[in-house]
Each structure stands twice: as structure tokens, then as C-alpha cells.
Design a protein around this motif. Structure first.
Motif, PDB file in Angstrom:
ATOM      1  N   ASN A   1      -2.580   3.444  16.065  1.00 31.22           N
ATOM      2  CA  ASN A   1      -3.606   4.440  16.374  1.00 31.22           C
ATOM      3  C   ASN A   1      -4.519   4.682  15.183  1.00 31.22           C
ATOM      4  OD1 ASN A   1      -3.251   5.074  19.068  1.00 31.22           O
ATOM      5  ND2 ASN A   1      -1.652   6.565  18.638  1.00 31.22           N
ATOM      6  N   TYR A   2      -3.961   4.770  13.993  1.00 29.69           N
ATOM      7  CA  TYR A   2      -4.781   4.964  12.798  1.00 29.69           C
ATOM      8  C   TYR A   2      -5.699   3.772  12.560  1.00 29.69           C
ATOM      9  CZ  TYR A   2      -2.051   9.058  11.419  1.00 29.69           C
ATOM     10  OH  TYR A   2      -1.454  10.293  11.382  1.00 29.69           O
ATOM     11  N   ASN A   3      -5.229   2.566  12.867  1.00 28.35           N
ATOM     12  CA  ASN A   3      -6.029   1.366  12.635  1.00 28.35           C
ATOM     13  C   ASN A   3      -7.244   1.266  13.553  1.00 28.35           C
ATOM     14  OD1 ASN A   3      -4.488   0.440  10.516  1.00 28.35           O
ATOM     15  ND2 ASN A   3      -3.160  -0.795  11.822  1.00 28.35           N
ATOM     16  N   VAL A   4      -7.196   1.855  14.749  1.00 32.26           N
ATOM     17  CA  VAL A   4      -8.322   1.729  15.674  1.00 32.26           C
ATOM     18  C   VAL A   4      -9.304   2.894  15.585  1.00 32.26           C
ATOM     19  CG1 VAL A   4      -7.072   0.285  17.306  1.00 32.26           C
ATOM     20  CG2 VAL A   4      -7.102   2.759  17.630  1.00 32.26           C
ATOM     21  N   VAL A   5      -8.975   3.931  14.827  1.00 32.15           N
ATOM     22  CA  VAL A   5      -9.890   5.065  14.679  1.00 32.15           C
ATOM     23  C   VAL A   5     -11.165   4.586  13.995  1.00 32.15           C
ATOM     24  CG1 VAL A   5     -10.246   7.277  13.501  1.00 32.15           C
ATOM     25  CG2 VAL A   5      -8.083   6.810  14.644  1.00 32.15           C
ATOM     26  N   GLY A   6     -12.295   4.925  14.597  1.00 37.61           N
ATOM     27  CA  GLY A   6     -13.584   4.545  14.026  1.00 37.61           C
ATOM     28  C   GLY A   6     -14.043   3.158  14.431  1.00 37.61           C
ATOM     29  N   THR A   7     -13.307   2.481  15.296  1.00 38.55           N
ATOM     30  CA  THR A   7     -13.713   1.159  15.773  1.00 38.55           C
ATOM     31  C   THR A   7     -14.115   1.264  17.242  1.00 38.55           C
ATOM     32  OG1 THR A   7     -11.528   0.475  16.544  1.00 38.55           O
ATOM     33  CG2 THR A   7     -12.036   0.080  14.222  1.00 38.55           C
ATOM     34  N   SER A   8     -14.545   0.146  17.798  1.00 40.93           N
ATOM     35  CA  SER A   8     -14.920   0.131  19.215  1.00 40.93           C
ATOM     36  C   SER A   8     -13.700   0.257  20.123  1.00 40.93           C
ATOM     37  CB  SER A   8     -15.686  -1.151  19.538  1.00 40.93           C
ATOM     38  OG  SER A   8     -14.851  -2.267  19.314  1.00 40.93           O
ATOM     39  N   LEU A   9     -12.521   0.117  19.576  1.00 37.41           N
ATOM     40  CA  LEU A   9     -11.291   0.224  20.368  1.00 37.41           C
ATOM     41  C   LEU A   9     -10.687   1.624  20.347  1.00 37.41           C
ATOM     42  CD1 LEU A   9      -9.573  -3.120  19.296  1.00 37.41           C
ATOM     43  CD2 LEU A   9     -10.877  -2.651  21.364  1.00 37.41           C
ATOM     44  N   GLN A  10     -11.413   2.581  19.789  1.00 37.84           N
ATOM     45  CA  GLN A  10     -10.881   3.928  19.614  1.00 37.84           C
ATOM     46  C   GLN A  10     -10.513   4.595  20.944  1.00 37.84           C
ATOM     47  OE1 GLN A  10     -13.147   6.362  17.010  1.00 37.84           O
ATOM     48  NE2 GLN A  10     -12.126   8.243  17.593  1.00 37.84           N
ATOM     49  N   ASP A  11     -11.333   4.467  21.954  1.00 36.65           N
ATOM     50  CA  ASP A  11     -11.088   5.139  23.227  1.00 36.65           C
ATOM     51  C   ASP A  11     -10.553   4.172  24.284  1.00 36.65           C
ATOM     52  OD1 ASP A  11     -12.048   7.558  22.201  1.00 36.65           O
ATOM     53  OD2 ASP A  11     -14.111   6.960  22.613  1.00 36.65           O
ATOM     54  N   THR A  12      -9.634   3.316  23.903  1.00 34.83           N
ATOM     55  CA  THR A  12      -9.109   2.326  24.835  1.00 34.83           C
ATOM     56  C   THR A  12      -7.648   2.614  25.161  1.00 34.83           C
ATOM     57  OG1 THR A  12      -8.473   0.832  23.034  1.00 34.83           O
ATOM     58  CG2 THR A  12     -10.663   0.518  24.001  1.00 34.83           C
ATOM     59  N   LEU A  13      -7.198   1.980  26.232  1.00 35.26           N
ATOM     60  CA  LEU A  13      -5.804   2.040  26.647  1.00 35.26           C
ATOM     61  C   LEU A  13      -5.241   0.625  26.657  1.00 35.26           C
ATOM     62  CD1 LEU A  13      -6.206   4.383  29.746  1.00 35.26           C
ATOM     63  CD2 LEU A  13      -5.293   5.008  27.520  1.00 35.26           C
TER      64      LEU A  13
END
Length: 115
Positions: free
Chosen positions: A54-66
Motif C-alpha cells: 500500500n505504501y509503494n502505490v501511494v502517489g502513483t496511478s495505481l493508488q485507487d486500484t483493487l
């Protein structure tokens, strides 16, 4: 060596409809409209991310993904959409399991479609 499957059969409690958009002619006035059509359905389950993931995807295009796991199927591709419980999602990434295991799962990264 026997590998433990990612999901137990009882985990697969989501009905995942794989859809596409097709142009259909209206029988009333003959106009062309786009309609979402279900191609096939599979059972799947949400896969939770670890805290580090979760920390790794914060601020990327994958932030709001499932992340969703479904049984392996070669028909699944990025051009398809999926619908779960009436909510439409776009497939962003597919991690297919092409191993020779008798139970294989594809991991889909999806994002909610907003209009």
C-alpha cells in the motif's frame, strides 16, 4: 513440490462479469447506441495488499486500484471491462498464472470507472 494455492475455493465468493461494449441498433428508431454486453462470468475474490505494498502505490496511478484473483482463463485481456456487484471496473494489469498447476489464478489490477 506442491505449491499452496493463492485462494481456497470458498474464498471465490464474488461474481465477476467480463464485459465489452457493442454498438446496437435501436428497434424503435434505428439509432445506434452503445451497450455493455457480458461475455462470460467467473468467480473471484479480492486480494488484500500488505502494508508495504500500500505504501509503494501511494502517489502513483495505481493508488485507487483493487486487486482481484480469478481462476486462470486465456480469454481475459485488457480490452475487457469487468462488473462486480453492479460497479464497472477497467482492467489495468493482468498477472496470468501460466504454470502447469491444476489450480491457477490470474491476478487482475482494476480501477473503478467513473463517468
Amino acid at each position: 513440490m506442491v505449491r499452496k494455492p493463492l485462494f481456497k475455493p470458498s474464498d471465490l465468493n464474488l461474481r465477476v462479469n467480463f464485459t465489452t461494449t457493442q454498438s446496437v441498433e435501436s428497434p424503435v428508431n434505428g439509432s445506434i447506441t452503445k451497450k455493455q454486453v457480458t461475455l462470460f462470468t467467473k468467480y473471484g475474490a479480492f486480494k488484500t495488499r500488505t502494508l508495504t505494498q500500500n505504501y509503494n502505490v501511494v502517489g502513483t496511478s495505481l493508488q485507487d486500484t483493487l486487486v482481484i484473483g480469478v481462476k486462470h482463463d486465456e480469454r481475459i485481456n485488457k480490452t475487457l471491462g469487468i462488473t462486480i456487484k453492479g460497479v464497472n471496473y477497467q482492467i489495468l494489469d493482468i498477472s496470468p498464472d501460466d504454470s502447469n498447476n491444476y489450480i491457477a489464478f490470474d491476478i487482475l489490477t482494476v480501477k473503478k470507472v467513473t463517468k
